[in-house]
Enzyme design. Sequence first.
Site, PDB file in Angstrom:
ATOM      1  N   LYS A   1     -11.519   4.260 -11.228  1.00 33.08           N
ATOM      2  CA  LYS A   1     -11.367   5.724 -11.158  1.00 33.08           C
ATOM      3  C   LYS A   1     -11.959   6.374 -12.412  1.00 33.08           C
ATOM      4  CE  LYS A   1      -8.783   6.227  -7.337  1.00 33.08           C
ATOM      5  NZ  LYS A   1      -7.528   5.528  -7.215  1.00 33.08           N
TER       6      LYS A   1
ATOM      7  N   LYS B   1     -16.277  -1.372   0.443  1.00 35.49           N
ATOM      8  CA  LYS B   1     -15.240  -1.271   1.473  1.00 35.49           C
ATOM      9  C   LYS B   1     -15.243   0.101   2.131  1.00 35.49           C
ATOM     10  CE  LYS B   1     -11.315   0.444  -1.060  1.00 35.49           C
ATOM     11  NZ  LYS B   1     -10.030   0.918  -0.890  1.00 35.49           N
TER      12      LYS B   1
ATOM     13  N   LYS C   1     -11.706   6.386   2.494  1.00 33.29           N
ATOM     14  CA  LYS C   1     -11.535   7.741   3.046  1.00 33.29           C
ATOM     15  C   LYS C   1     -12.569   8.694   2.469  1.00 33.29           C
ATOM     16  CE  LYS C   1      -6.536   7.443   3.571  1.00 33.29           C
ATOM     17  NZ  LYS C   1      -5.775   7.246   2.323  1.00 33.29           N
TER      18      LYS C   1
HETATM   19  P1  TYM Z   1      -4.561   4.175   0.691  1.00 31.36           P
HETATM   20  O1  TYM Z   1      -4.319   5.437   1.402  1.00 31.36           O
HETATM   21  O2  TYM Z   1      -5.719   4.069  -0.215  1.00 31.36           O
HETATM   22  O3  TYM Z   1      -4.673   2.967   1.716  1.00 31.36           O
HETATM   23  C1  TYM Z   1      -3.683   2.758   2.691  1.00 31.36           C
HETATM   24  C2  TYM Z   1      -3.704   1.341   3.210  1.00 31.36           C
HETATM   25  O4  TYM Z   1      -4.942   1.021   3.834  1.00 31.36           O
HETATM   26  C3  TYM Z   1      -5.473  -0.162   3.241  1.00 31.36           C
HETATM   27  N1  TYM Z   1      -6.936  -0.055   3.208  1.00 31.36           N
HETATM   28  C4  TYM Z   1      -7.768  -1.003   3.648  1.00 31.36           C
HETATM   29  N2  TYM Z   1      -7.518  -2.216   4.182  1.00 31.36           N
HETATM   30  C5  TYM Z   1      -8.593  -2.948   4.549  1.00 31.36           C
HETATM   31  N3  TYM Z   1      -9.876  -2.527   4.406  1.00 31.36           N
HETATM   32  C6  TYM Z   1     -10.165  -1.310   3.871  1.00 31.36           C
HETATM   33  N4  TYM Z   1     -11.420  -0.899   3.763  1.00 31.36           N
HETATM   34  C7  TYM Z   1      -9.078  -0.497   3.454  1.00 31.36           C
HETATM   35  N5  TYM Z   1      -8.986   0.742   2.892  1.00 31.36           N
HETATM   36  C8  TYM Z   1      -7.672   0.990   2.741  1.00 31.36           C
HETATM   37  C9  TYM Z   1      -4.893  -0.211   1.854  1.00 31.36           C
HETATM   38  O5  TYM Z   1      -4.923  -1.525   1.344  1.00 31.36           O
HETATM   39  C10 TYM Z   1      -3.499   0.291   2.100  1.00 31.36           C
HETATM   40  O6  TYM Z   1      -2.676  -0.746   2.596  1.00 31.36           O
HETATM   41  N6  TYM Z   1      -1.682   2.732  -2.922  1.00 31.36           N
HETATM   42  C11 TYM Z   1      -1.574   2.759  -1.462  1.00 31.36           C
HETATM   43  C12 TYM Z   1      -0.551   3.768  -0.973  1.00 31.36           C
HETATM   44  C13 TYM Z   1       0.827   3.433  -1.416  1.00 31.36           C
HETATM   45  C14 TYM Z   1       1.579   2.267  -1.089  1.00 31.36           C
HETATM   46  C15 TYM Z   1       2.811   2.388  -1.774  1.00 31.36           C
HETATM   47  C16 TYM Z   1       1.324   1.152  -0.279  1.00 31.36           C
HETATM   48  C17 TYM Z   1       1.596   4.184  -2.260  1.00 31.36           C
HETATM   49  N7  TYM Z   1       2.792   3.556  -2.470  1.00 31.36           N
HETATM   50  C18 TYM Z   1       3.805   1.421  -1.653  1.00 31.36           C
HETATM   51  C19 TYM Z   1       2.313   0.178  -0.182  1.00 31.36           C
HETATM   52  C20 TYM Z   1       3.546   0.312  -0.860  1.00 31.36           C
HETATM   53  C21 TYM Z   1      -2.963   2.974  -0.903  1.00 31.36           C
HETATM   54  O7  TYM Z   1      -3.823   2.228  -1.170  1.00 31.36           O
HETATM   55  O8  TYM Z   1      -3.197   3.949  -0.074  1.00 31.36           O
END
Ligand code: TYM
Length: 329
Positions: free
Chosen positions: A111, A194, A197
């Site tokens: 980041k 990867k 969003k």
């Molecule tokens: P976020 O919104 O970035 O992603 C949400 C979930 O999607 C998975 N993910 C993917 N998995 C496989 N391939 C990809 N290209 C890909 N892009 C995203 C992420 O691994 C995630 O599981 N930090 C978390 C949000 C969060 C969270 C938590 C998760 C906040 N508190 C507590 C678990 C437990 C996140 O990455 O959000």
Amino acid sequence: MERVVSGIRSTGNLHLGNYFGAIRNFIKMQENHNCYFFIADYHSLTTHPNPKDLHSNVKQVLVEYLAAGLDPEKATLFIQSDVPEVAELNLLLSMNAYVGELERTASFKEKVRKNPNNVNAGLLTYPVLMAADILIHRATKVPVGKDQEQHLEMCRKYARRFNGMYKTEYFKAPEPWNFGDDLIKIPGLDGSGKMGKSEGNGVYLSDTPKKIRKKVMKAVTDAGPTEPNSPVTEPIQNLFTIMQVVSEPDTLTHFKEAYADCSIRYGDLKKQLADDIIKYIEPIYNRIQEISADEAYLQKVAKLGAEKARESAQKTIREVREIIGFKKF
Ligand code: TYM
């Protein structure tokens, strides 16, 4: 019943990576685990969304959760900011989170590299808030994609540190979870990296079939193999990786063999991949349209989820305060 926690940030429409890395596991786990699935709107603040957009971003994820098959009767579905106890646990855990280790987190370094003008403390302490999300419900399994592995490792560390400091076994160290064993990473359609969003390289659950076809047909490829059994190049391996989760195993084998004997036609590969992605997404897309119009239902789901999540969170906070030594006069 084992407790499960996971969340997705409300920072845009959900894509295939979110679906296969996270939501597909949520849907399976809600059948036989005590699940808490939430929308991480506190976490979304690191990128300073416009207040006008905050609620609609949250609503979009809630709609997509429900459209994908999360069931509020089976799992607790809630919005992170409806449970302020998580902010208190975040504060308490931060006392044992060291700045050096937070600065070394891969996601933080990335980041900072991408946006050196917005290195806020929320970005630095992102893994602490994440640990609070998980530990507030004393979860033992956390379904996430590969990119969250290090954050989960930190959560385990914070759970152990808390136990060590207060001579307790109160928190169990939670495990990252995926039904296919290894955590997965769905690549983007742009040839490397990867699916994300904000990367503009994704297929979204809210995309129409026509849009999906257009995106997949434009996916980055290369000039094609020139010698039999050449190693598969990165852009083509990426398409195979997506195919592995959306297509029948025979389909993938067919295209891999065609690659190996140099008879592969990328147009056919993409057409098949688009068809198979659409098979997954079209029913979800249709439900998104229905559910997003039903404000009353969404309100009911969010209210019920907030009540259930708060009850669990309040119990943990009461117990944690007692362990730390806070006492009421
Ligand atoms: P976020 O919104 O970035 O992603 C949400 C979930 O999607 C998975 N993910 C993917 N998995 C496989 N391939 C990809 N290209 C890909 N892009 C995203 C992420 O691994 C995630 O599981 N930090 C978390 C949000 C969060 C969270 C938590 C998760 C906040 N508190 C507590 C678990 C437990 C996140 O990455 O959000």
